[in-house]
Design an enzyme around this catalytic site. Structure first.
Site, short mmCIF file in Angstrom:
data_model
loop_
_atom_site.label_atom_id
_atom_site.label_comp_id
_atom_site.label_asym_id
_atom_site.label_seq_id
_atom_site.Cartn_x
_atom_site.Cartn_y
_atom_site.Cartn_z
CD1 TRP A 131 -2.76 1.43 0.42
CD2 TRP A 131 -2.15 1.82 2.54
NE1 TRP A 131 -3.55 2.42 0.91
CE2 TRP A 131 -3.20 2.68 2.21
CE3 TRP A 131 -1.60 1.87 3.81
CZ2 TRP A 131 -3.70 3.61 3.10
CZ3 TRP A 131 -2.10 2.78 4.71
CH2 TRP A 131 -3.16 3.64 4.35
CG ASP A 139 -2.06 -2.55 7.35
OD1 ASP A 139 -3.17 -2.49 7.93
OD2 ASP A 139 -1.72 -1.77 6.43
CB ALA A 141 -7.03 -2.55 6.44
CE LYS A 152 -10.08 0.50 3.93
NZ LYS A 152 -9.73 1.35 2.85
C1 LMR Z 1 -6.92 2.11 -0.43
O1 LMR Z 1 -5.86 1.47 -0.46
O2 LMR Z 1 -7.48 2.50 -1.45
C2 LMR Z 1 -7.55 2.42 0.88
O3 LMR Z 1 -6.83 1.88 1.92
C3 LMR Z 1 -7.84 3.85 1.06
C4 LMR Z 1 -6.63 4.68 1.23
O4 LMR Z 1 -6.55 5.42 2.21
O5 LMR Z 1 -5.73 4.64 0.38
#
Ligand code: LMR
Length: 394
Positions: free
Chosen positions: A127, A208, A210, A243
């Protein structure tokens, strides 16, 4: 002073949201930011959340401060949801944070505070906000291979080969389930290999999580985290309720630190509270209280689980439909991985040029690395996406 500031590079996920909004075409498809949308394109307030909020409006008689680590009833309820009885609660320090990102940030600060030289290992890819937070704080970082772009599955051999260089005291950041951005996940057997390796190296996992409940189910998605928690002496966990409770804007997260024994838990707990105080003082309470109200009420909890399960099953059906459409249109099985991936995302392996062509020619918006949000689709838009993927030559 302010004239010293230069332009910040745009966040590629949030930038995509802006571009989508500005696109005047009717028939456009948003597969960008990781937000759940139903078949009508709406991100609904979950039924149990509405009911818990109604209860709170009636029963809450003060908005005075909670504690620096948040309400212990919230952190205990969320700890049980994630860890069940995998680890003795006496060993777990926990603090509420503003969302999962807040938990990542506080976790990185904790690492630096405890051991400034510790290296954090991140998956390639990961991410994007992981990388920017780590860089912003100046935390030493190394990357490990994770995704095989040919098979679109986990490159487990590459991952373990890279993690062979982990040193004692290093921290390895892992996605608990529903890997963002790839959608490719570790099996339970692979989690065990990771656990054995980190134990042998004296390294600390930082999970992590989520998307619990978006992959194979609430319990199933926590298996890897629980396996590690039951075996590792030390571990960090950043959790998000954005989420799975759909409380995105309420900023509802938690950082847990599992200490080797109950004795050191106390110091970890005080440090989490201290770090909250330095950064934002008291964490937001509304989303946390909604989550705790749901988790501690059998009826609300059952309704929340049922709705979450519908969401999960709906995303799986979209995955199956897309894989099927692509099988027909490409006359091949090379997109079958879409049905095997889990969670909100899949990285489909398109080049940046192909991603751009899909946006310009078909109004399909996915992140530049070809991550798409499955929940941005519905039964009617799946064939449009399949055609776009085939047309641009993925
Ligand atoms: C994403 O990866 O799209 C989500 O976790 C929202 C974000 O904050 O980037």
């Amino acid at each position: 002073m302010l004239t010293n500031l230069t332009q910040q590079p745009p966040d590629k996920i949030l930038e995509l949201t802006r571009l989508f909004r500005e696109d005047p075409r009717e028939a456009k498809i948003d597969l960008g930011v990781g937000v759940y949308k139903n078949a009508e394109g709406v991100t609904p307030v979950m039924r149990a959340v509405k009911a818990a909020e109604r209860q709170l409006v009636e029963s809450q008689d003060s908005k005075s401060y909670t504690s620096l680590a948040g309400d212990p009833a919230y952190t205990s309820a969320l700890r049980r949801l994630i860890l069940a009885d995998a680890v003795d609660a006496e060993r777990v320090a926990a603090a509420a944070t503003p969302g999962g990102t807040g938990a990542i940030r506080q976790g990185m600060e904790l690492i630096q505070y405890a051991d400034r030289g510790a290296t954090v290992w991140v998956s390639t890819p990961t991410w994007p906000n992981h990388l920017t937070i780590i860089n912003y704080l100046g935390v030493p970082m190394r990357e490990y291979r994770y995704f095989d772009s040919a098979t679109r599955a986990v490159d487990f051999d590459g991952m373990m080969a890279d993690l062979a260089e982990v040193k004692s005291g290093d921290v390895v950041l892992l996605h608990g389930c529903c890997h963002n951005p790839t959608g490719a996940n570790l099996t339970l057997e692979e989690w065990q290999v990771v656990a054995d390796h980190l134990l042998a190296k004296g390294a600390v996992p930082f999970i992590d999580i989520a998307y619990q409940g978006f992959g194979d189910g609430l319990e199933e998605d926590a298996q890897g985290v629980r396996l590690l928690a039951s075996q590792m002496p030390e571990m960090l966990i950043a959790a998000s309720c954005s989420k799975n409770f759909g409380v995105y804007r309420e900023r509802t997260g938690m950082l847990m630190a599992i200490a080797p024994e109950a004795k050191s838990q106390g110091d970890a707990q005080k440090t989490l509270a201290f770090l909250n105080r330095q950064n934002f003082s008291f964490p937001p309470d509304h989303g946390a209280r909604v989550v705790q109200t749901i988790l501690d009420d059998a009826t609300l909890c059952a309704d929340w689980k049922a709705e979450l399960e519908d969401v999960r099953v709906g995303m799986l059906a979209l995955r199956e439909q897309l894989a099927q459409e692509l099988r027909q249109r490409s006359n091949s099985e090379r997109f079958d991985f879409i049905a095997t991936h889990r969670g909100m995302f899949s990285r489909i392996g398109a080049t940046p040029e192909q991603v751009l062509a899909m946006r310009e020619q078909h109004g399909v918006y996915m992140v530049g690395d070809s991550r798409m949000n499955i929940a941005g689709l519905n039964a009617a838009t799946v064939p449009v996406l399949a055609q776009a993927i085939v047309d641009v030559g993925v």
